[in-house]
Design a protein around this motif. Structure first.
Motif, PDB file in Angstrom:
ATOM      1  N   VAL A  62     -69.678 -19.058  35.364  1.00 33.84           N
ATOM      2  CA  VAL A  62     -70.337 -17.729  35.182  1.00 33.84           C
ATOM      3  C   VAL A  62     -68.504 -16.702  35.392  1.00 33.84           C
ATOM      4  CG1 VAL A  62     -71.739 -16.202  36.000  1.00 33.84           C
ATOM      5  CG2 VAL A  62     -71.989 -18.333  37.230  1.00 33.84           C
ATOM      6  N   GLY A  63     -68.615 -16.410  33.862  1.00 37.47           N
ATOM      7  CA  GLY A  63     -67.594 -15.288  33.429  1.00 37.47           C
ATOM      8  C   GLY A  63     -68.361 -14.081  33.997  1.00 37.47           C
ATOM      9  N   ILE A  64     -67.778 -12.999  34.730  1.00 38.82           N
ATOM     10  CA  ILE A  64     -67.717 -11.929  35.070  1.00 38.82           C
ATOM     11  C   ILE A  64     -66.937 -11.294  33.860  1.00 38.82           C
ATOM     12  CG2 ILE A  64     -68.179  -9.803  36.442  1.00 38.82           C
ATOM     13  CD1 ILE A  64     -70.306 -12.309  36.624  1.00 38.82           C
ATOM     14  N   THR A  65     -67.329 -10.318  33.489  1.00 42.44           N
ATOM     15  CA  THR A  65     -66.161  -9.197  32.300  1.00 42.44           C
ATOM     16  C   THR A  65     -66.728  -7.750  32.402  1.00 42.44           C
ATOM     17  OG1 THR A  65     -64.726  -9.618  30.490  1.00 42.44           O
ATOM     18  CG2 THR A  65     -66.877 -10.841  29.975  1.00 42.44           C
TER      19      THR A  65
ATOM     20  N   ILE B 203     -75.926 -12.408  29.776  1.00 46.72           N
ATOM     21  CA  ILE B 203     -76.657 -11.329  30.211  1.00 46.72           C
ATOM     22  C   ILE B 203     -75.840  -9.818  30.468  1.00 46.72           C
ATOM     23  CG2 ILE B 203     -76.847 -10.462  32.670  1.00 46.72           C
ATOM     24  CD1 ILE B 203     -77.413 -13.828  32.877  1.00 46.72           C
ATOM     25  N   HIS B 204     -76.708  -8.924  30.337  1.00 48.76           N
ATOM     26  CA  HIS B 204     -75.710  -7.677  30.330  1.00 48.76           C
ATOM     27  C   HIS B 204     -76.025  -7.043  31.727  1.00 48.76           C
ATOM     28  CE1 HIS B 204     -74.180  -7.310  25.991  1.00 48.76           C
ATOM     29  NE2 HIS B 204     -75.386  -8.028  26.180  1.00 48.76           N
ATOM     30  N   ALA B 205     -75.598  -5.876  31.892  1.00 48.99           N
ATOM     31  CA  ALA B 205     -75.477  -5.775  33.522  1.00 48.99           C
ATOM     32  C   ALA B 205     -74.603  -4.248  33.428  1.00 48.99           C
ATOM     33  CB  ALA B 205     -74.818  -6.389  35.053  1.00 48.99           C
ATOM     34  N   VAL B 206     -75.760  -3.637  34.088  1.00 48.72           N
ATOM     35  CA  VAL B 206     -75.088  -2.004  33.913  1.00 48.72           C
ATOM     36  C   VAL B 206     -75.276  -1.040  35.832  1.00 48.72           C
ATOM     37  CG1 VAL B 206     -75.249   0.748  34.181  1.00 48.72           C
ATOM     38  CG2 VAL B 206     -76.513  -1.672  32.061  1.00 48.72           C
ATOM     39  N   SER B 207     -74.116  -1.235  35.677  1.00 42.85           N
ATOM     40  CA  SER B 207     -73.522  -1.151  37.558  1.00 42.85           C
ATOM     41  C   SER B 207     -73.539   0.220  37.874  1.00 42.85           C
ATOM     42  CB  SER B 207     -72.090  -1.050  38.067  1.00 42.85           C
ATOM     43  OG  SER B 207     -71.316  -0.057  36.805  1.00 42.85           O
ATOM     44  N   LYS B 208     -74.173   0.744  39.225  1.00 43.28           N
ATOM     45  CA  LYS B 208     -74.474   1.743  39.705  1.00 43.28           C
ATOM     46  C   LYS B 208     -75.751   2.760  39.490  1.00 43.28           C
ATOM     47  CE  LYS B 208     -69.734   2.403  39.651  1.00 43.28           C
ATOM     48  NZ  LYS B 208     -67.975   3.262  38.986  1.00 43.28           N
TER      49      LYS B 208
ATOM     50  N   LYS C  64     -66.239  -4.487  38.340  1.00 42.67           N
ATOM     51  CA  LYS C  64     -66.893  -6.316  38.503  1.00 42.67           C
ATOM     52  C   LYS C  64     -66.343  -7.260  40.133  1.00 42.67           C
ATOM     53  CE  LYS C  64     -63.458  -7.022  35.470  1.00 42.67           C
ATOM     54  NZ  LYS C  64     -63.318  -5.537  35.289  1.00 42.67           N
ATOM     55  N   SER C  65     -65.372  -6.472  40.385  1.00 40.20           N
ATOM     56  CA  SER C  65     -65.109  -7.018  42.015  1.00 40.20           C
ATOM     57  C   SER C  65     -66.553  -7.131  42.996  1.00 40.20           C
ATOM     58  CB  SER C  65     -63.528  -6.958  42.478  1.00 40.20           C
ATOM     59  OG  SER C  65     -62.662  -7.154  41.778  1.00 40.20           O
TER      60      SER C  65
ATOM     61  N   VAL D 145     -72.453 -16.345  30.723  1.00 36.61           N
ATOM     62  CA  VAL D 145     -71.439 -14.690  30.500  1.00 36.61           C
ATOM     63  C   VAL D 145     -71.771 -13.389  30.526  1.00 36.61           C
ATOM     64  CG1 VAL D 145     -69.406 -13.479  29.012  1.00 36.61           C
ATOM     65  CG2 VAL D 145     -69.974 -15.754  29.011  1.00 36.61           C
ATOM     66  N   VAL D 146     -71.745 -12.996  31.838  1.00 35.74           N
ATOM     67  CA  VAL D 146     -72.161 -11.581  32.018  1.00 35.74           C
ATOM     68  C   VAL D 146     -71.121 -10.231  31.869  1.00 35.74           C
ATOM     69  CG1 VAL D 146     -73.063  -9.904  34.279  1.00 35.74           C
ATOM     70  CG2 VAL D 146     -73.624 -11.986  33.710  1.00 35.74           C
ATOM     71  N   VAL D 147     -71.567  -9.390  30.885  1.00 34.23           N
ATOM     72  CA  VAL D 147     -70.668  -8.656  30.653  1.00 34.23           C
ATOM     73  C   VAL D 147     -71.442  -7.268  31.643  1.00 34.23           C
ATOM     74  CG1 VAL D 147     -70.089  -6.824  28.810  1.00 34.23           C
ATOM     75  CG2 VAL D 147     -70.263  -9.268  28.410  1.00 34.23           C
ATOM     76  N   LEU D 148     -70.332  -6.339  32.173  1.00 40.15           N
ATOM     77  CA  LEU D 148     -71.066  -5.244  33.326  1.00 40.15           C
ATOM     78  C   LEU D 148     -70.217  -4.229  32.129  1.00 40.15           C
ATOM     79  CD1 LEU D 148     -71.962  -4.915  35.770  1.00 40.15           C
ATOM     80  CD2 LEU D 148     -69.839  -4.467  37.357  1.00 40.15           C
ATOM     81  N   SER D 149     -71.126  -3.099  32.326  1.00 42.58           N
ATOM     82  CA  SER D 149     -70.905  -1.832  31.812  1.00 42.58           C
ATOM     83  C   SER D 149     -71.029  -1.187  32.848  1.00 42.58           C
ATOM     84  CB  SER D 149     -71.525  -1.575  30.794  1.00 42.58           C
ATOM     85  OG  SER D 149     -71.271  -2.486  30.023  1.00 42.58           O
ATOM     86  N   ALA D 150     -70.317  -0.053  33.146  1.00 43.69           N
ATOM     87  CA  ALA D 150     -70.400   1.273  33.449  1.00 43.69           C
ATOM     88  C   ALA D 150     -71.517   2.580  33.209  1.00 43.69           C
ATOM     89  CB  ALA D 150     -69.147   2.382  34.249  1.00 43.69           C
TER      90      ALA D 150
END
Length: 329
Positions: free
Chosen positions: A64-67, A203-208, A74-75, A178-183
């Protein structure tokens, strides 16, 4: 004979040949895993045969790639996923690729200390690797480290990339999912990066997600995805708001990662991804060996540099000559 071992923290002790570490790596012993990854990272020729043997024992892990852009969290997200997988009794491996220290060439640990504390509690294995000037978000030894963890029985294996914007697209050639994390609150910044890392996401993830701007960012991403062209896959990339700090919807993200893994198996797309990963690794290794060969044989390279500089040869002919395809004139 005593020499410095190749673990991240140098200690003086009896050197164990890499071939002798294979059995302990396969048994999942953390010290042997750490030593083998260190030797892969340093490029020790002595470790090549052992790494080749370990590769034969792999092929089972979900990679799984987290980018995402720097500062997206990400961390923190990886730490939350470690907890979620640990609660299921899963054996999680993490390769966290960091910017290189401009002085030592080593990894700048940053949030990795907190991640390691989470990993220790959850039985995960976390290794931080420096980019050492390598562009594209991954290091040459990243996938060798993944091989070691794969052979040791870890799955999923998470690759957390360095966070350098569009250069992150290299992770798509290394991971199954691949999971792309956006703020939240990126605004126009999404437009600046959408042509790069956004399209590689399964997969797109939006943090916070507790922030009011999060819903706007989710809507913006969904809007851009609806305008994008097809990827050739029947998978529809979800956009998931999450909070790594509170744990909100982390379980949903974990389930989405698992659903994508099942989709790859059910549709036969996994074979195509595996083939693409293998192709990239072969070509990438060939490029590395080519560069290494002519760094060692600098006189040969210098001859061709001089010929190109003096306009007696163009760069493409010089490159072919280095490959032995053309004689220098």
């Amino acid at each position: 004979m005593t020499i410095v071992t190749h673990s991240r923290t140098a200690k003086r002790g009896t050197y164990t040949p890499s071939a002798a570490l294979v059995k302990d790596v396969l048994a999942g012993r953390a010290i042997a895993i750490a030593r083998m990854i260190s030797r892969a990272e340093e490029g020790y020729p002595e470790a090549a045969e052992a790494l080749a043997e370990l590769y034969k024992h792999g092929g089972n892990a979900h990679i799984v790639g987290i980018t995402g852009v720097p500062g997206a969290g990400k961390s923190t997200l990886v730490s939350a996923l470690i907890k979620a997988y640990a609660a299921e009794g899963r054996k999680v491996g993490v390769i966290a690729v960091d910017p290189s220290s401009p002085y030592s060439g080593g990894a700048i640990l940053g949030d990795r200390v907190r991640m390691s504390e989470t990993a220790a509690a959850g039985g995960a294995f976390v290794r931080s690797m420096a980019t050492r000037g390598h562009l594209g978000g991954l290091t040459r030894a990243t996938l060798q480290a993944v091989d070691v963890l794969d052979a040791a029985g870890y799955s999923p294996i998470i690759i957390e990339t360095v966070g350098v914007g569009q250069d992150e697209v290299e992770v798509v050639t290394a991971a199954h999912t691949v999971v792309v994390l956006s703020a939240p609150g990126l605004g126009d910044d999404i437009q600046a990066i959408k042509a790069g890392i956004l399209e590689i996401a399964d997969i797109h993830a939006v943090s916070k997600c507790d922030k009011p701007e999060a819903s706007a960012t989710v809507s913006a991403l969904q809007g851009m995805l609806s305008l994008g062209g097809g990827s050739g896959s029947h998978w529809t990339s979800p956009v998931l708001p999450v909070s790594a700090v509170s744990g909100e919807r982390i379980a949903e993200l974990k389930d989405a990662i698992g659903a994508h893994w099942a989709h790859l198996h059910d549709t036969g797309e996994l074979a195509a991804r595996q083939r693409a990963i293998c192709k990239t690794r072969i070509l990438g290794t060939a490029r590395h060996l080519f560069q290494q060969k002519f760094q060692q044989e600098s006189a040969t390279l210098e001859t061709h540099i001089r010929a190109v500089t003096e306009r007696r040869m163009d760069p493409s002919v010089a490159a072919r000559a280095l490959l032995g395809w053309e004689e220098i004139r």
